[in-house]
Motif scaffolding. Structure first.
Motif, PDB file in Angstrom:
ATOM      1  N   CYS A  38       0.841  -1.212   0.000  1.00 14.47           N
ATOM      2  CA  CYS A  38       0.000   0.000   0.000  1.00 14.47           C
ATOM      3  C   CYS A  38       0.870   1.253   0.000  1.00 14.47           C
ATOM      4  O   CYS A  38       0.591   2.225   0.720  1.00 14.47           O
ATOM      5  N   THR A  39       1.903   1.247  -0.809  1.00 12.59           N
ATOM      6  CA  THR A  39       2.836   2.374  -0.848  1.00 12.59           C
ATOM      7  C   THR A  39       3.090   2.811  -2.287  1.00 12.59           C
ATOM      8  O   THR A  39       2.835   2.066  -3.233  1.00 12.59           O
ATOM      9  N   ALA A  40       3.592   4.014  -2.411  1.00  8.40           N
ATOM     10  CA  ALA A  40       4.100   4.542  -3.673  1.00  8.40           C
ATOM     11  C   ALA A  40       5.337   5.362  -3.341  1.00  8.40           C
ATOM     12  O   ALA A  40       5.594   5.669  -2.170  1.00  8.40           O
ATOM     13  N   CYS A  41       6.088   5.735  -4.352  1.00  8.10           N
ATOM     14  CA  CYS A  41       7.322   6.481  -4.117  1.00  8.10           C
ATOM     15  C   CYS A  41       7.007   7.910  -3.670  1.00  8.10           C
ATOM     16  O   CYS A  41       6.392   8.683  -4.404  1.00  8.10           O
ATOM     17  N   VAL A  42       7.408   8.243  -2.444  1.00  2.65           N
ATOM     18  CA  VAL A  42       7.347   9.644  -2.004  1.00  2.65           C
ATOM     19  C   VAL A  42       8.736  10.272  -2.087  1.00  2.65           C
ATOM     20  O   VAL A  42       8.886  11.478  -1.909  1.00  2.65           O
ATOM     21  N   GLU A  43       9.724   9.450  -2.308  1.00  5.19           N
ATOM     22  CA  GLU A  43      11.126   9.811  -2.546  1.00  5.19           C
ATOM     23  C   GLU A  43      11.854  10.234  -1.277  1.00  5.19           C
ATOM     24  O   GLU A  43      12.948   9.765  -0.989  1.00  5.19           O
TER      25      GLU A  43
ATOM     26  N   ILE B 291      -8.450  18.138  -8.353  1.00  2.00           N
ATOM     27  CA  ILE B 291      -8.553  16.823  -8.972  1.00  2.00           C
ATOM     28  C   ILE B 291      -8.213  15.776  -7.914  1.00  2.00           C
ATOM     29  O   ILE B 291      -7.089  15.768  -7.389  1.00  2.00           O
ATOM     30  N   PRO B 292      -9.140  14.899  -7.562  1.00  4.22           N
ATOM     31  CA  PRO B 292      -8.843  13.893  -6.544  1.00  4.22           C
ATOM     32  C   PRO B 292      -7.886  12.835  -7.077  1.00  4.22           C
ATOM     33  O   PRO B 292      -7.928  12.467  -8.255  1.00  4.22           O
ATOM     34  N   VAL B 293      -7.024  12.333  -6.204  1.00  3.77           N
ATOM     35  CA  VAL B 293      -6.125  11.230  -6.526  1.00  3.77           C
ATOM     36  C   VAL B 293      -6.553  10.043  -5.672  1.00  3.77           C
ATOM     37  O   VAL B 293      -6.396  10.057  -4.449  1.00  3.77           O
ATOM     38  N   ILE B 294      -7.104   9.034  -6.320  1.00  2.00           N
ATOM     39  CA  ILE B 294      -7.600   7.852  -5.634  1.00  2.00           C
ATOM     40  C   ILE B 294      -6.464   6.846  -5.543  1.00  2.00           C
ATOM     41  O   ILE B 294      -5.953   6.382  -6.573  1.00  2.00           O
ATOM     42  N   ALA B 295      -6.042   6.496  -4.333  1.00  2.00           N
ATOM     43  CA  ALA B 295      -4.947   5.553  -4.134  1.00  2.00           C
ATOM     44  C   ALA B 295      -5.518   4.189  -3.771  1.00  2.00           C
ATOM     45  O   ALA B 295      -6.284   4.071  -2.807  1.00  2.00           O
TER      46      ALA B 295
ATOM     47  N   ALA C 186       6.136   5.055   6.727  1.00  2.00           N
ATOM     48  CA  ALA C 186       6.127   6.520   6.709  1.00  2.00           C
ATOM     49  C   ALA C 186       5.729   7.042   5.338  1.00  2.00           C
ATOM     50  O   ALA C 186       5.060   8.072   5.224  1.00  2.00           O
ATOM     51  N   SER C 187       6.114   6.336   4.284  1.00  2.00           N
ATOM     52  CA  SER C 187       5.784   6.783   2.930  1.00  2.00           C
ATOM     53  C   SER C 187       4.275   6.774   2.714  1.00  2.00           C
ATOM     54  O   SER C 187       3.726   7.680   2.068  1.00  2.00           O
TER      55      SER C 187
END
Length: 353
Positions: free
Chosen positions: A255-260, A285-289, A300-301
């Motif tokens: 359940c993560t994506a790159c926050v860098e 514009i909503p971002v659905i994750a 933390a990401s």
């Protein structure tokens, strides 16, 4: 006895190749003849079934578009479903999971069972599973399966599975098999058991509050950007100023994506989902994750992403999240109303609750 409405849309099940089984393309008239002829010659106890056949689309399913979905939607508005015992739709495999999700939403609240059937090979080729898939669809309807959208499909191991349309997932690369988290294995003579199981346990359907809204969808448009994460993704390449109304962003399995960045004091670049969230927030514009639950941000990401405005959605297939976001935009749902719609128990939510 009421007939079954057979809707032909194209795909491999309606296609034929050359002498070497290459250059396959749709031939609707020949497909109608062969589907019905093969069924009449089968061992099905329901060979006496009457069909009403309509050609709605004539496309290979990889060429499915929002415009073609709208043609299907417009046709379905004209159908008097009370005239039929059920509906069978012939469709290709490439976009089967997306159209199954779409049909699950559109048909929610309609009192008729719908089976979507495909074939991994043209029906005139030895080893094609489309004939068995079609026979199973007829049997389910004739046995009185309740209203809902179903996908009967024989995998390459020779085992027949019945999927709820709202739970179906796309084929993996190099495979001709379909999966869903609650697929039901149907051995010979066990279709009646599945029908009883569905009658006892039901199938996900629209909540009452959304049935009218779903029925009022006039048109689907390609206004949702769908992004999947990968190493090297650069969000600056995406243009969200061309009519995009929502973004669906897939996540890695944690359940993560790159926050860098490692902490919130650090800078980030266009390689970070935070860059996308900044751009989208400034344009409402909503971002659905997805898949993402607010209470399982173990990293933390993940916290960084959701605190920056990502809308977490959990429990649906990725295909259903995308299709449902399209439907929500078509219904002019925004902000909290769109979030509520995505999280409402309608056609596919809470797969793992």
């Amino acid at each position: 006895m009421k007939p079954i409405l057979l809707i032909l849309t194209g795909g491999t099940i309606c296609s034929f190749g050359d002498s070497e089984n290459a250059n396959r393309d749709v031939n609707m008239g020949e497909a109608k003849r062969l589907i019905l002829e093969n069924f009449e010659k089968s061992s099905s106890p329901y060979r006496d079934t009457k069909f009403e056949v309509n050609y709605v689309l004539d496309t290979l399913s990889e060429n499915m578009t929002a415009a073609r979905w709208n043609i299907l939607l417009e046709y379905l508005r004209t159908v008097d479903f009370d005239r039929y015992q059920g509906v069978i739709m012939a469709h290709g495999t490439d976009t089967l999971a997306y159209t199954s999700a779409f049909m699950s939403l559109i048909m929610s609240g309609r009192d008729v069972p719908v089976c979507i059937v495909s074939s991994q090979l043209p029906l005139d080729v030895n080893g094609a599973n489309g004939n068995k898939n079609f026979s199973m669809a007829v049997e389910l309807i004739r046995r009185g399966i309740p209203a809902g959208v179903y996908v009967p499909y024989e995998n390459m191991n020779g085992k027949m599975y019945i999927h709820k349309g709202c739970h179906l997932m796309q084929c993996e690369n190099y495979l001709d098999d379909f999966y869903s988290y609650d697929a039901f294995l149907v051995n010979e003579g066990e279709a009646e058991e599945y029908v009883k199981n569905v009658k006892n346990n039901g199938i996900p359907a629209a909540g009452q509050g959304y049935r009218e809204a779903l029925g009022s969808i006039s048109e689907i448009s390609g206004c949702v950007l769908y992004i999947k994460p990968y190493v090297g993704l650069d969000y600056s390449v995406y243009n969200i100023d061309n009519g995009i109304r929502a973004v669906v962003h897939g996540l890695y399995h944690s359940c993560t994506a790159c926050v860098e960045r490692q902490n919130k004091e650090q800078e980030y670049t266009s390689a970070s989902i935070l860059y996308l969230l900044d751009k989208c927030r400034s344009r409402n514009i909503p971002v659905i994750a997805e898949p993402c639950r607010e209470d399982i941000n173990m990293y933390a990401s993940g916290n960084d992403m959701t605190e920056a405005g990502a809308v977490p959605v959990y429990g649906m297939t990725s295909e259903m999240v995308y299709v449902k976001t399209l439907a929500g935009c078509a219904m002019e749902l925004k902000g909290d109303r769109l979030t509520e719609f995505l999280r409402t128990d309608i056609c596919g939510e809470m797969l793992w609750k």
